[in-house]
Write an enzyme that holds these catalytic residues in place. Structure first.
Site, PDB file in Angstrom:
ATOM      1  CE  LYS A 170      -0.387  -0.435   5.021  1.00 28.03           C
ATOM      2  NZ  LYS A 170      -1.213  -0.965   6.130  1.00 28.03           N
TER       3      LYS A 170
ATOM      4  CE1 TYR B 146      12.252  31.804   6.290  1.00 31.20           C
ATOM      5  CE2 TYR B 146      12.411  29.430   5.969  1.00 31.20           C
ATOM      6  CZ  TYR B 146      12.172  30.704   5.467  1.00 31.20           C
ATOM      7  OH  TYR B 146      11.860  30.859   4.146  1.00 31.20           O
TER       8      TYR B 146
ATOM      9  CG  MET C 184       9.096  23.916   0.733  1.00 28.52           C
ATOM     10  SD  MET C 184       8.123  24.982  -0.330  1.00 28.52           S
ATOM     11  CE  MET C 184       7.035  25.767   0.837  1.00 28.52           C
TER      12      MET C 184
ATOM     13  NE  ARG D  59      -6.592   0.242  10.856  1.00 27.91           N
ATOM     14  CZ  ARG D  59      -5.358   0.108  10.375  1.00 27.91           C
ATOM     15  NH1 ARG D  59      -4.583   1.158  10.213  1.00 27.91           N
ATOM     16  NH2 ARG D  59      -4.888  -1.088  10.078  1.00 27.91           N
TER      17      ARG D  59
HETATM   18  C1  LIG Z   1      -0.380  -1.796   6.896  1.00 27.38           C
HETATM   19  C2  LIG Z   1      -0.938  -3.108   7.295  1.00 27.38           C
HETATM   20  C3  LIG Z   1      -0.108  -4.237   7.369  1.00 27.38           C
HETATM   21  C4  LIG Z   1       1.403  -4.156   7.236  1.00 27.38           C
HETATM   22  O1  LIG Z   1       1.925  -3.632   8.430  1.00 27.38           O
HETATM   23  P1  LIG Z   1       3.497  -3.496   8.709  1.00 27.38           P
HETATM   24  O2  LIG Z   1       3.550  -3.048  10.109  1.00 27.38           O
HETATM   25  O3  LIG Z   1       3.974  -2.463   7.759  1.00 27.38           O
HETATM   26  O4  LIG Z   1       4.115  -4.809   8.471  1.00 27.38           O
HETATM   27  C5  LIG Z   1      -0.702  -5.456   7.593  1.00 27.38           C
HETATM   28  N1  LIG Z   1      -2.043  -5.566   7.797  1.00 27.38           N
HETATM   29  C6  LIG Z   1      -2.859  -4.500   7.784  1.00 27.38           C
HETATM   30  C7  LIG Z   1      -4.304  -4.688   8.022  1.00 27.38           C
HETATM   31  C8  LIG Z   1      -2.334  -3.236   7.545  1.00 27.38           C
HETATM   32  O5  LIG Z   1      -3.153  -2.163   7.549  1.00 27.38           O
END
Ligand SMILES: *Cc1c(COP(=O)(O)O)cnc(C)c1O
Length: 387
Positions: free
Chosen positions: A49, A268, A327, A146
């Site tokens: 992802k 800055y 930046m 979640r």
């Molecule tokens: C992002 C995610 C993972 C991977 O997690 P890592 O800590 O990066 O290994 C696995 N399962 C779910 C549901 C996630 O959201």
């Protein structure tokens, strides 16, 4: 770079780029194999992802597929569609699930929605009774709050004989909240809940662990693990040596070296006052490149906590950030380096093999995940191909 498996030499753009990232796909492949081994009897999946944690979903997907991964996880359907080209016959799970109207997209790209609520479940049941069988996964919440069906709803569903035959989950999954801390009591609590659900869906594969959970041992492996950060070289378990190989090396070029007198200030807000005559290297990276402003050496609220700012690495030395990160530019204090060791045009390593990404992240009060996924668009990239 030590792993010179690249067959494609870096481009001229890369060799002169003000800001560049080397992405070691051999290390990525090796990290996946290492996680597959750690997964014991379970298969290792791969989480790609957020553009493959910032390194590029195309290259990440292809490399992991070639290394042997066949179960991929993305957050969004569009990421799944991109990945499909590089992972032709793999199973691609979409963690955010599915909305009404998106069924054709999932069917066309052969994506597996991870059903995570009663609404999604009801909608999906209708969709498959019209369309016919299409695999899905079920996310069951075991304490994260979640996504996911409640434990009770999941157990009810498992025993519900009236559910349509075309509803055929291929995977039951849940997510651990505290697996980065092996001493947390939450791990076992979630494990016990998940064992119940997994047993109730007898004959269907189950998956509990991301990277850190995989390190908790065989109880946590079930049928499939879901490593993400470990593949990209990040630290999964806090406070333990990181066994993974770094994948990303980020480097910024020195635009100018300045001599400044004791008592003068830097950047800055004039928040950094020099205690001695200093040599300052101005590097071509800023917070717009994910080099977070909270990494500043001075002048952010975080510094008042006593936590030191970030360091870069050059010519065998760690050099601190002086003053606020801007930046597009960051100022490093190179006074302690022999003058001949640092020149305009040299590269400072921001993170990579000499400067662990998680050490840098800690200076900003964050985690390597955020540094990686924040890499931004201005890095000139060079990919070291995997064999
Ligand atoms: C992002 C995610 C993972 C991977 O997690 P890592 O800590 O990066 O290994 C696995 N399962 C779910 C549901 C996630 O959201």
């Amino acid at each position: 770079m030590t792993s010179a498996s690249s067959v494609i030499p870096p481009s001229d753009e890369f060799l002169t780029a003000p800001l560049r990232a080397t992405i070691d796909l051999q290390a990525l492949a090796d990290n996946w194999r290492a996680m597959a081994k750690r997964s014991g009897k379970a298969r290792a999946g791969a989480v790609v992802k957020a553009d493959g944690y910032g390194i590029g979903i195309e290259d990440a997907g292809q490399t992991l597929y070639n290394a042997g991964a066949r179960d991929f996880f993305v957050a969004l359907p569009s990421e799944g569609a991109t990945l499909r080209t590089y992972a032709p016959d793999a199973r691609i799970f979409v963690l955010s699930g599915i909305w009404d109207g998106m069924e054709p997209f999932f069917f066309d790209h052969d994506l597996v929605p991870v059903i995570a609520s009663e609404e999604q479940l009801a909608f999906w049941m209708r969709a498959v009774s019209e369309h016919g069988d299409h695999p899905c996964a079920l996310h069951v919440d075991t304490g994260f709050n979640r996504l996911g069906l409640s434990l009770d709803d999941a157990l009810f569903l498992a025993s519900d004989v009236s559910r349509p035959a075309s509803f055929s989950p291929v995977l039951i999954l849940s997510h651990l909240a505290c697996s980065d801390d092996p001493t947390s009591a939450m791990n076992r609590k979630q494990l016990e809940s998940f064992q119940q659900v997994s047993a109730a869906f007898d004959g269907i594969e189950s998956s509990l662990s991301a990277s850190a959970g995989t390190f908790l041992g065989p109880d946590y492996h079930f049928d499939l693990t879901r490593p993400g950060i470990a593949l990209y070289g990040g630290e999964a378990v806090i406070g333990q040596p990181n066994p993974m190989r770094p994948v990303v090396t980020a480097e910024a070029r020195i635009l100018q070296i300045r001599e400044a007198k004791a008592g003068e200030t830097v950047s800055y807000g004039a928040t950094c006052q020099l205690a001695r005559d200093s040599r300052l290297a101005v590097a071509s990276v800023g917070y717009a490149d994910g080099y977070l402003r909270n990494l500043s050496g001075h002048g952010t609220a975080l510094r008042e906590t006593g936590l030191p700012g970030a360091h870069g690495f050059i010519a065998g030395h760690r050099v601190p950030v002086a003053g606020r990160i801007t930046m597009d530019m960051t100022i490093f204090d190179v006074t302690d380096l022999p003058e001949k060791d640092v020149a305009v045009g040299d590269y400072i390593e921001l993170f990579g093999p000499n400067m662990p990404i998680d050490d840098v992240a800690r200076a900003a009060g964050t985690i390597g995940y955020e540094m990686l996924t924040g890499l931004g668009l201005r890095y000139e990239r060079h990919y070291l191909e995997a064999e």
